[in-house]
Design an enzyme around this catalytic site. Structure first.
Site, mmCIF file in Angstrom:
data_model
loop_
_atom_site.group_PDB
_atom_site.id
_atom_site.type_symbol
_atom_site.label_atom_id
_atom_site.label_comp_id
_atom_site.label_asym_id
_atom_site.label_seq_id
_atom_site.Cartn_x
_atom_site.Cartn_y
_atom_site.Cartn_z
ATOM 1 N N ASP A 84 0.834 -1.171 0.229
ATOM 2 C CA ASP A 84 -0.109 0.067 -0.082
ATOM 3 C C ASP A 84 0.693 1.199 -0.034
ATOM 4 O OD1 ASP A 84 -2.314 1.371 0.053
ATOM 5 O OD2 ASP A 84 -2.642 1.169 2.170
ATOM 6 N N HIS A 89 3.429 3.591 -8.640
ATOM 7 C CA HIS A 89 3.143 2.054 -9.002
ATOM 8 C C HIS A 89 4.475 1.618 -9.640
ATOM 9 C CE1 HIS A 89 -0.865 2.178 -7.773
ATOM 10 N NE2 HIS A 89 -1.200 3.177 -8.839
ATOM 11 N N LEU A 112 11.311 -20.430 -4.188
ATOM 12 C CA LEU A 112 10.310 -19.816 -3.439
ATOM 13 C C LEU A 112 8.766 -19.850 -4.507
ATOM 14 C CD1 LEU A 112 9.392 -17.207 -1.695
ATOM 15 C CD2 LEU A 112 10.055 -16.001 -3.530
#
Ligand code: FPP
Length: 246
Positions: free
Chosen positions: A18, A35, A129
């Site tokens: 956020d 962004h 991962l």
């Protein structure tokens, strides 16, 4: 400085990324720039998660509510996802990273669906991962869809209602096969879950960090892990200090 306890590194960390917009406006930059820098923070965080031995990293990239943003911003976010997959997929694959996508494909542009499918397909046998991308994701929809599928299976005579327990229910969620996150991090000071992993985060620890997502990286992740390691997780039982299980 306190250091991390290797045995207490969470297996699964989920992040609500956020503050991209606030990061940008504080600098007099367009939201898109926030962004774009957010994608760089994501790259740093994936790298750090691998190095720290985290097995699953989930990020909230686009929520089902994000469609309410202006069309130009939605289009910017879609463009960033396209670019991220086109630029980074080969390298993530080379690093043995497995990609899983959670959320609804319906309503997404066909080329985005194709890129998401390609990412999952190409990396499905990787053993490093697991990077889980929550894209067009909303937990209430995920839970409702699971309930509908279960009801259909019962109606078709394939499932006995008595067999419905938490384990079976979880197997109908998008996250089937992925352990619940021990830790959920949200950046930018907001303290809410915003329809993210409502089922899976039932026993998660939450760490809320003040910084905005574009500034996140290894250092912030380590700090969040240190907070997590200082907590006493009881799962409704007793504290480990008085005989409970950690
Ligand atoms: C929150 O910032 C962030 C998002 C809505 C999207 C997260 C997206 C990225 C990190 C980049 C996209 C990455 C991929 C791979 C698609 P905000 O816009 O809500 O910030 P604000 O609350 O300050 O306005």
């Amino acid at each position: 400085m306190t250091s991390l306890i290797p045995d207490l590194i969470p297996k699964h960390v989920a992040i609500i990324m956020d503050g991209n917009g606030r990061w940008a406006s504080q600098r007099g930059l367009p939201r898109f720039e926030g962004h774009r820098r957010g994608v760089e923070a994501l790259r740093r965080t994936i790298r750090a998660a691998e190095e720290l031995g985290i097995r699953y990293l989930t990020v909230y990239s686009f929520s089902s509510e994000n469609w309410k943003r202006p069309a130009a911003e939605v289009s910017d976010l879609m463009g960033l996802l396209r670019r991220f997959i086109r630029n980074d997929l080969a390298e993530l694959h080379a690093r043995n990273i497995r990609i899983r996508v959670i959320g609804v494909k319906e309503g997404l542009a066909p080329d985005i669906v194709a890129l998401l499918d390609e990412s999952e397909h190409l990396t499905q046998s990787n053993t490093g991962l697991t990077f889980v991308v929550a894209f067009n994701y909303g937990a209430r929809r995920e839970i409702t869809d699971a309930a509908r599928l279960i009801a259909e299976a019962v109606k078709a005579g394939q499932l006995d209602p008595q067999a419905i327990d938490e384990k079976l229910f979880a197997s109908y969620l998008n996250t089937d096969g992925i352990p619940d996150p021990e830790l959920v991090i949200r950046t930018s000071g907001e303290q809410r879950l915003s329809n993210f992993l409502l089922w899976q985060a039932s026993y998660s620890e939450f760490v809320f960090t003040a910084g905005h997502w574009p500034d996140f990286g290894r250092e912030s992740l380590v700090e969040a892990l240190l907070h997590y390691q200082s907590r006493d997780r009881r799962f409704g039982g007793l504290s480990s200090a008085i005989g409970g299980v950690r």
